[in-house]
Motif scaffolding. Sequence first.
Motif, PDB file in Angstrom:
ATOM      1  N   SER A  84       0.828  -1.217   0.000  1.00 20.69           N
ATOM      2  CA  SER A  84       0.000   0.000   0.000  1.00 20.69           C
ATOM      3  C   SER A  84       0.855   1.256   0.000  1.00 20.69           C
ATOM      4  N   LEU A  85       1.824   1.277  -0.877  1.00 22.11           N
ATOM      5  CA  LEU A  85       2.783   2.390  -0.906  1.00 22.11           C
ATOM      6  C   LEU A  85       2.103   3.691  -1.287  1.00 22.11           C
ATOM      7  N   LYS A  86       2.609   4.764  -0.684  1.00 17.98           N
ATOM      8  CA  LYS A  86       2.082   6.111  -0.901  1.00 17.98           C
ATOM      9  C   LYS A  86       3.181   7.002  -1.460  1.00 17.98           C
ATOM     10  N   PRO A  87       2.824   8.072  -2.136  1.00 16.42           N
ATOM     11  CA  PRO A  87       3.863   8.991  -2.638  1.00 16.42           C
ATOM     12  C   PRO A  87       4.786   9.492  -1.535  1.00 16.42           C
ATOM     13  N   GLU A  88       4.264   9.650  -0.333  1.00 16.75           N
ATOM     14  CA  GLU A  88       5.098  10.130   0.765  1.00 16.75           C
ATOM     15  C   GLU A  88       6.100   9.090   1.261  1.00 16.75           C
ATOM     16  N   ASP A  89       6.033   7.868   0.743  1.00 16.54           N
ATOM     17  CA  ASP A  89       7.038   6.859   1.051  1.00 16.54           C
ATOM     18  C   ASP A  89       8.271   6.992   0.167  1.00 16.54           C
ATOM     19  N   THR A  90       8.200   7.884  -0.807  1.00 17.53           N
ATOM     20  CA  THR A  90       9.337   8.098  -1.696  1.00 17.53           C
ATOM     21  C   THR A  90      10.540   8.601  -0.910  1.00 17.53           C
ATOM     22  N   ALA A  91      11.652   7.900  -1.058  1.00 19.69           N
ATOM     23  CA  ALA A  91      12.870   8.236  -0.320  1.00 19.69           C
ATOM     24  C   ALA A  91      13.980   7.283  -0.726  1.00 19.69           C
ATOM     25  N   VAL A  92      15.174   7.584  -0.265  1.00 28.89           N
ATOM     26  CA  VAL A  92      16.260   6.610  -0.328  1.00 28.89           C
ATOM     27  C   VAL A  92      16.207   5.794   0.962  1.00 28.89           C
ATOM     28  N   TYR A  93      16.167   4.496   0.819  1.00 23.00           N
ATOM     29  CA  TYR A  93      16.056   3.597   1.959  1.00 23.00           C
ATOM     30  C   TYR A  93      17.428   2.982   2.253  1.00 23.00           C
ATOM     31  N   TYR A  94      17.792   3.013   3.534  1.00 25.26           N
ATOM     32  CA  TYR A  94      19.097   2.528   3.969  1.00 25.26           C
ATOM     33  C   TYR A  94      18.933   1.375   4.953  1.00 25.26           C
ATOM     34  N   CYS A  95      19.710   0.350   4.741  1.00 31.80           N
ATOM     35  CA  CYS A  95      19.793  -0.754   5.683  1.00 31.80           C
ATOM     36  C   CYS A  95      20.799  -0.390   6.777  1.00 31.80           C
ATOM     37  N   ASN A  96      20.514  -0.777   7.990  1.00 31.05           N
ATOM     38  CA  ASN A  96      21.417  -0.535   9.114  1.00 31.05           C
ATOM     39  C   ASN A  96      21.503  -1.796   9.963  1.00 31.05           C
ATOM     40  N   VAL A  97      22.725  -2.205  10.271  1.00 32.19           N
ATOM     41  CA  VAL A  97      22.896  -3.383  11.121  1.00 32.19           C
ATOM     42  C   VAL A  97      23.902  -3.074  12.221  1.00 32.19           C
ATOM     43  N   ASN A  98      23.690  -3.658  13.370  1.00 32.32           N
ATOM     44  CA  ASN A  98      24.607  -3.526  14.501  1.00 32.32           C
ATOM     45  C   ASN A  98      25.277  -4.869  14.711  1.00 32.32           C
ATOM     46  N   VAL A  99      26.576  -4.907  14.461  1.00 36.68           N
ATOM     47  CA  VAL A  99      27.325  -6.145  14.329  1.00 36.68           C
ATOM     48  C   VAL A  99      28.354  -6.281  15.446  1.00 36.68           C
ATOM     49  N   LEU A 100      28.483  -7.496  15.944  1.00 36.60           N
ATOM     50  CA  LEU A 100      29.631  -7.851  16.771  1.00 36.60           C
ATOM     51  C   LEU A 100      30.623  -8.544  15.841  1.00 36.60           C
ATOM     52  N   GLU A 101      31.777  -7.902  15.628  1.00 33.71           N
ATOM     53  CA  GLU A 101      32.737  -8.413  14.658  1.00 33.71           C
ATOM     54  C   GLU A 101      33.676  -9.437  15.295  1.00 33.71           C
ATOM     55  N   LEU A 102      34.439 -10.094  14.458  1.00 34.22           N
ATOM     56  CA  LEU A 102      35.391 -11.093  14.943  1.00 34.22           C
ATOM     57  C   LEU A 102      36.433 -10.488  15.879  1.00 34.22           C
ATOM     58  N   THR A 103      36.641  -9.198  15.755  1.00 33.66           N
ATOM     59  CA  THR A 103      37.574  -8.488  16.638  1.00 33.66           C
ATOM     60  C   THR A 103      36.978  -8.208  18.006  1.00 33.66           C
ATOM     61  N   ARG A 104      35.702  -8.643  18.205  1.00 30.94           N
ATOM     62  CA  ARG A 104      34.968  -8.420  19.456  1.00 30.94           C
ATOM     63  C   ARG A 104      34.601  -6.961  19.637  1.00 30.94           C
ATOM     64  N   VAL A 105      34.557  -6.249  18.544  1.00 32.99           N
ATOM     65  CA  VAL A 105      34.128  -4.859  18.551  1.00 32.99           C
ATOM     66  C   VAL A 105      32.719  -4.781  17.978  1.00 32.99           C
ATOM     67  N   GLY A 106      31.851  -4.025  18.639  1.00 30.24           N
ATOM     68  CA  GLY A 106      30.507  -3.792  18.133  1.00 30.24           C
ATOM     69  C   GLY A 106      30.479  -2.530  17.293  1.00 30.24           C
ATOM     70  N   ARG A 107      29.853  -2.608  16.159  1.00 30.49           N
ATOM     71  CA  ARG A 107      29.857  -1.458  15.254  1.00 30.49           C
ATOM     72  C   ARG A 107      28.575  -1.456  14.428  1.00 30.49           C
ATOM     73  N   ALA A 108      28.134  -0.280  14.080  1.00 29.40           N
ATOM     74  CA  ALA A 108      26.969  -0.125  13.213  1.00 29.40           C
ATOM     75  C   ALA A 108      27.425   0.134  11.784  1.00 29.40           C
ATOM     76  N   TYR A 109      26.749  -0.512  10.847  1.00 24.11           N
ATOM     77  CA  TYR A 109      27.051  -0.332   9.433  1.00 24.11           C
ATOM     78  C   TYR A 109      25.796   0.108   8.679  1.00 24.11           C
ATOM     79  N   TRP A 110      26.045   0.898   7.630  1.00 25.63           N
ATOM     80  CA  TRP A 110      24.961   1.363   6.761  1.00 25.63           C
ATOM     81  C   TRP A 110      25.130   0.807   5.354  1.00 25.63           C
ATOM     82  N   GLY A 111      24.022   0.499   4.720  1.00 20.89           N
ATOM     83  CA  GLY A 111      24.053   0.133   3.319  1.00 20.89           C
ATOM     84  C   GLY A 111      24.225   1.373   2.454  1.00 20.89           C
ATOM     85  N   GLN A 112      24.358   1.159   1.155  1.00 16.91           N
ATOM     86  CA  GLN A 112      24.619   2.259   0.232  1.00 16.91           C
ATOM     87  C   GLN A 112      23.354   3.034  -0.113  1.00 16.91           C
ATOM     88  N   GLY A 113      22.210   2.486   0.231  1.00 21.72           N
ATOM     89  CA  GLY A 113      20.951   3.160  -0.061  1.00 21.72           C
ATOM     90  C   GLY A 113      20.336   2.681  -1.360  1.00 21.72           C
TER      91      GLY A 113
END
Length: 120
Positions: A84-113
């Motif tokens: 049920s998409l609306k014109p106001e849904d028009t935008a660039v959509y970005y994926c975001n994930v919060n990852v625990l890496e092999l280095t045991r560091v937590g970090r957030a990453y963004w997709g390219q959109g």
Amino acid sequence: QVQLVESGGGLVQPGGSLTLSCAASGSIISINTMGWYRQAPGKERELVAVITSGGSTNYADSVKGRFTISRDNAKNTVNLQMNSLKPEDTAVYYCNVNVLELTRVGRAYWGQGTQVTVSS
């Protein structure tokens, strides 16, 4: 390092549907939250939907009942089914994930959109 690949954007008529997908790969131990944000021209980036590793979800009021977020923990993917998409849904959509890496560091990453345009 973690890579995110998004797919599924495009042009759709009002009332139509699209599914966005995002796949994470790289030095990942685990992924906590996965989500989708969007940014329309001249506006700030806003949360659309988020899902925890346990499957709990949260949606922006503007998309409740129309969008559904889901994830596959085995494949490190997150999808956003948009109905049920609306014109106001028009935008660039970005994926975001919060990852625990092999280095045991937590970090957030963004997709390219990925662009979603709702127009007749």
